[in-house]
Design an enzyme around this catalytic site. Structure first.
Site, PDB file in Angstrom:
ATOM      1  N   TYR A  51       0.818  -1.222   0.000  1.00 31.46           N
ATOM      2  CA  TYR A  51       0.000   0.000   0.000  1.00 31.46           C
ATOM      3  C   TYR A  51       0.857   1.280   0.000  1.00 31.46           C
ATOM      4  O   TYR A  51       0.371   2.334   0.434  1.00 31.46           O
ATOM      5  CB  TYR A  51      -0.938  -0.004   1.204  1.00 31.46           C
ATOM      6  CG  TYR A  51      -2.155  -0.892   1.016  1.00 31.46           C
ATOM      7  CD1 TYR A  51      -3.008  -0.723  -0.079  1.00 31.46           C
ATOM      8  CD2 TYR A  51      -2.479  -1.887   1.942  1.00 31.46           C
ATOM      9  CE1 TYR A  51      -4.131  -1.530  -0.254  1.00 31.46           C
ATOM     10  CE2 TYR A  51      -3.611  -2.697   1.774  1.00 31.46           C
ATOM     11  CZ  TYR A  51      -4.421  -2.505   0.672  1.00 31.46           C
ATOM     12  OH  TYR A  51      -5.537  -3.297   0.504  1.00 31.46           O
ATOM     13  N   PHE A  59      -5.830   7.483   6.227  1.00 33.54           N
ATOM     14  CA  PHE A  59      -6.337   6.164   6.608  1.00 33.54           C
ATOM     15  C   PHE A  59      -5.255   5.070   6.570  1.00 33.54           C
ATOM     16  O   PHE A  59      -5.539   3.898   6.813  1.00 33.54           O
ATOM     17  CB  PHE A  59      -7.506   5.756   5.705  1.00 33.54           C
ATOM     18  CG  PHE A  59      -7.185   5.761   4.214  1.00 33.54           C
ATOM     19  CD1 PHE A  59      -6.542   4.682   3.619  1.00 33.54           C
ATOM     20  CD2 PHE A  59      -7.557   6.837   3.423  1.00 33.54           C
ATOM     21  CE1 PHE A  59      -6.254   4.684   2.262  1.00 33.54           C
ATOM     22  CE2 PHE A  59      -7.269   6.847   2.059  1.00 33.54           C
ATOM     23  CZ  PHE A  59      -6.608   5.759   1.479  1.00 33.54           C
ATOM     24  N   ARG A  87     -11.810  -5.274 -11.493  1.00 38.27           N
ATOM     25  CA  ARG A  87     -12.225  -4.030 -10.817  1.00 38.27           C
ATOM     26  C   ARG A  87     -13.744  -3.858 -10.932  1.00 38.27           C
ATOM     27  O   ARG A  87     -14.402  -3.403  -9.997  1.00 38.27           O
ATOM     28  CB  ARG A  87     -11.513  -2.825 -11.424  1.00 38.27           C
ATOM     29  CG  ARG A  87     -10.019  -2.824 -11.220  1.00 38.27           C
ATOM     30  CD  ARG A  87      -9.580  -2.375  -9.859  1.00 38.27           C
ATOM     31  NE  ARG A  87      -9.771  -0.961  -9.640  1.00 38.27           N
ATOM     32  CZ  ARG A  87      -9.293  -0.307  -8.577  1.00 38.27           C
ATOM     33  NH1 ARG A  87      -8.611  -0.962  -7.637  1.00 38.27           N
ATOM     34  NH2 ARG A  87      -9.495   0.970  -8.429  1.00 38.27           N
ATOM     35  N   THR A  93     -14.458   1.383  -4.866  1.00 39.93           N
ATOM     36  CA  THR A  93     -13.736   1.309  -3.584  1.00 39.93           C
ATOM     37  C   THR A  93     -14.612   1.844  -2.451  1.00 39.93           C
ATOM     38  O   THR A  93     -14.665   1.256  -1.364  1.00 39.93           O
ATOM     39  CB  THR A  93     -12.436   2.155  -3.671  1.00 39.93           C
ATOM     40  OG1 THR A  93     -11.648   1.643  -4.748  1.00 39.93           O
ATOM     41  CG2 THR A  93     -11.647   2.093  -2.383  1.00 39.93           C
ATOM     42  N   ARG A 104     -18.202  -5.765  -3.544  1.00 36.32           N
ATOM     43  CA  ARG A 104     -18.292  -4.780  -2.453  1.00 36.32           C
ATOM     44  C   ARG A 104     -19.731  -4.305  -2.267  1.00 36.32           C
ATOM     45  O   ARG A 104     -20.178  -4.077  -1.131  1.00 36.32           O
ATOM     46  CB  ARG A 104     -17.377  -3.598  -2.728  1.00 36.32           C
ATOM     47  CG  ARG A 104     -15.901  -3.951  -2.572  1.00 36.32           C
ATOM     48  CD  ARG A 104     -15.043  -2.843  -3.092  1.00 36.32           C
ATOM     49  NE  ARG A 104     -13.623  -3.076  -2.911  1.00 36.32           N
ATOM     50  CZ  ARG A 104     -12.691  -2.547  -3.689  1.00 36.32           C
ATOM     51  NH1 ARG A 104     -13.028  -1.762  -4.698  1.00 36.32           N
ATOM     52  NH2 ARG A 104     -11.421  -2.803  -3.459  1.00 36.32           N
ATOM     53  N   HIS A 117      -9.243  -6.512  -2.385  1.00 36.82           N
ATOM     54  CA  HIS A 117      -8.359  -5.611  -3.138  1.00 36.82           C
ATOM     55  C   HIS A 117      -8.150  -6.208  -4.520  1.00 36.82           C
ATOM     56  O   HIS A 117      -7.996  -7.420  -4.647  1.00 36.82           O
ATOM     57  CB  HIS A 117      -6.999  -5.486  -2.438  1.00 36.82           C
ATOM     58  CG  HIS A 117      -5.972  -4.823  -3.306  1.00 36.82           C
ATOM     59  ND1 HIS A 117      -5.872  -3.462  -3.407  1.00 36.82           N
ATOM     60  CD2 HIS A 117      -5.053  -5.340  -4.169  1.00 36.82           C
ATOM     61  CE1 HIS A 117      -4.918  -3.167  -4.279  1.00 36.82           C
ATOM     62  NE2 HIS A 117      -4.406  -4.294  -4.756  1.00 36.82           N
ATOM     63  N   GLU A 128       2.478  -5.832  -7.621  1.00 32.04           N
ATOM     64  CA  GLU A 128       1.836  -6.501  -6.486  1.00 32.04           C
ATOM     65  C   GLU A 128       2.048  -8.015  -6.550  1.00 32.04           C
ATOM     66  O   GLU A 128       2.323  -8.658  -5.532  1.00 32.04           O
ATOM     67  CB  GLU A 128       0.341  -6.140  -6.462  1.00 32.04           C
ATOM     68  CG  GLU A 128       0.140  -4.657  -6.150  1.00 32.04           C
ATOM     69  CD  GLU A 128      -1.280  -4.154  -6.365  1.00 32.04           C
ATOM     70  OE1 GLU A 128      -2.158  -4.950  -6.776  1.00 32.04           O
ATOM     71  OE2 GLU A 128      -1.516  -2.958  -6.119  1.00 32.04           O
TER      72      GLU A 128
HETATM   73  P1  CMP Z   1      -7.971  -1.224  -1.683  1.00 33.30           P
HETATM   74  O1  CMP Z   1      -8.501  -1.521  -3.045  1.00 33.30           O
HETATM   75  O2  CMP Z   1      -7.424  -2.354  -0.899  1.00 33.30           O
HETATM   76  O3  CMP Z   1      -6.857  -0.073  -1.808  1.00 33.30           O
HETATM   77  C1  CMP Z   1      -6.611   0.881  -0.796  1.00 33.30           C
HETATM   78  C2  CMP Z   1      -7.538   0.756   0.361  1.00 33.30           C
HETATM   79  O4  CMP Z   1      -7.572   1.827   1.263  1.00 33.30           O
HETATM   80  C3  CMP Z   1      -8.946   0.650  -0.165  1.00 33.30           C
HETATM   81  O5  CMP Z   1      -9.143  -0.571  -0.832  1.00 33.30           O
HETATM   82  C4  CMP Z   1      -9.745   0.862   1.120  1.00 33.30           C
HETATM   83  O6  CMP Z   1      -9.924  -0.326   1.821  1.00 33.30           O
HETATM   84  C5  CMP Z   1      -8.835   1.751   1.962  1.00 33.30           C
HETATM   85  N1  CMP Z   1      -9.418   3.052   2.188  1.00 33.30           N
HETATM   86  C6  CMP Z   1      -9.829   3.538   3.362  1.00 33.30           C
HETATM   87  N2  CMP Z   1     -10.306   4.760   3.256  1.00 33.30           N
HETATM   88  C7  CMP Z   1     -10.208   5.109   1.966  1.00 33.30           C
HETATM   89  C8  CMP Z   1     -10.553   6.272   1.225  1.00 33.30           C
HETATM   90  N3  CMP Z   1     -11.081   7.349   1.812  1.00 33.30           N
HETATM   91  N4  CMP Z   1     -10.321   6.258  -0.106  1.00 33.30           N
HETATM   92  C9  CMP Z   1      -9.765   5.178  -0.713  1.00 33.30           C
HETATM   93  N5  CMP Z   1      -9.424   4.041  -0.050  1.00 33.30           N
HETATM   94  C10 CMP Z   1      -9.647   4.006   1.268  1.00 33.30           C
END
Ligand code: CMP
Length: 149
Positions: A51, A59, A87, A93, A104, A117, A128
């Protein structure tokens, strides 16, 4: 369309809720080839590398804490246009924007624990995948595999 690989991770909430099989079923049903898969508990170091692009976001700490809090299922999927296709299957997301019918949309109430993810580009997928899998852990499906169905 070109055959691509994408990296997918089922987050700790999936294992906690005992829905890993359901989520993997959706991925299979869509038609992806699962070419690598393992159950693992990821280290803080690996989580921070994975990440890295979010390191400055507010966050980030919570994200790393969640992702290292229990087992995850890491996978490599293959298929034509696999990155964008996966995706789409995951949905947005942001939990409140993820449409019903997406993973989701159907399973996540909160963005920070959004259960899955999936890589956002072919370049991210390569990066990744190499963090989580050695090349010899990725399986080629033989031509004609479908004759066993
Ligand atoms: P993921 O696709 O795993 O990639 C980054 C992660 O950050 C995302 O999913 C979310 O689980 C987490 N996240 C938490 N808050 C935010 C936000 N405000 N915007 C984007 N991702 C977030």
């Amino acid at each position: 369309m070109a055959v691509e690989r994408t990296f997918v991770m089922l987050k700790p909430g999936v294992l906690a809720r005992r829905i890993a099989g359901e989520i993997i079923s959706r991925i299979e049903r869509k038609g992806f080839d699962i070419v690598a898969m393992k159950l693992m508990r990821i280290s803080r170091n690996l989580a921070e590398l994975h990440y890295a692009e979010h390191a400055a976001r507010p966050f980030f700490g919570e994200l790393v804490e969640y992702i290292t809090s229990g087992p995850v299922v890491a996978m490599v999927l293959e298929g034509e246009g696999a990155v964008r296709m996966m995706r789409m299957l995951c949905g947005s997301t942001r939990a409140e924007e993820a449409c019903p019918g997406t993973i989701r949309g159907d399973y996540a109430m909160h963005t920070n624990i959004n259960i899955i993810h999936a890589s956002d580009s072919v370049e991210s997928a390569k990066r990744e995948i190499s963090l989580f899998f050695r090349e010899d852990e990725i399986i080629s499906w033989p031509d004609g595999n479908d004759r066993w169905i």
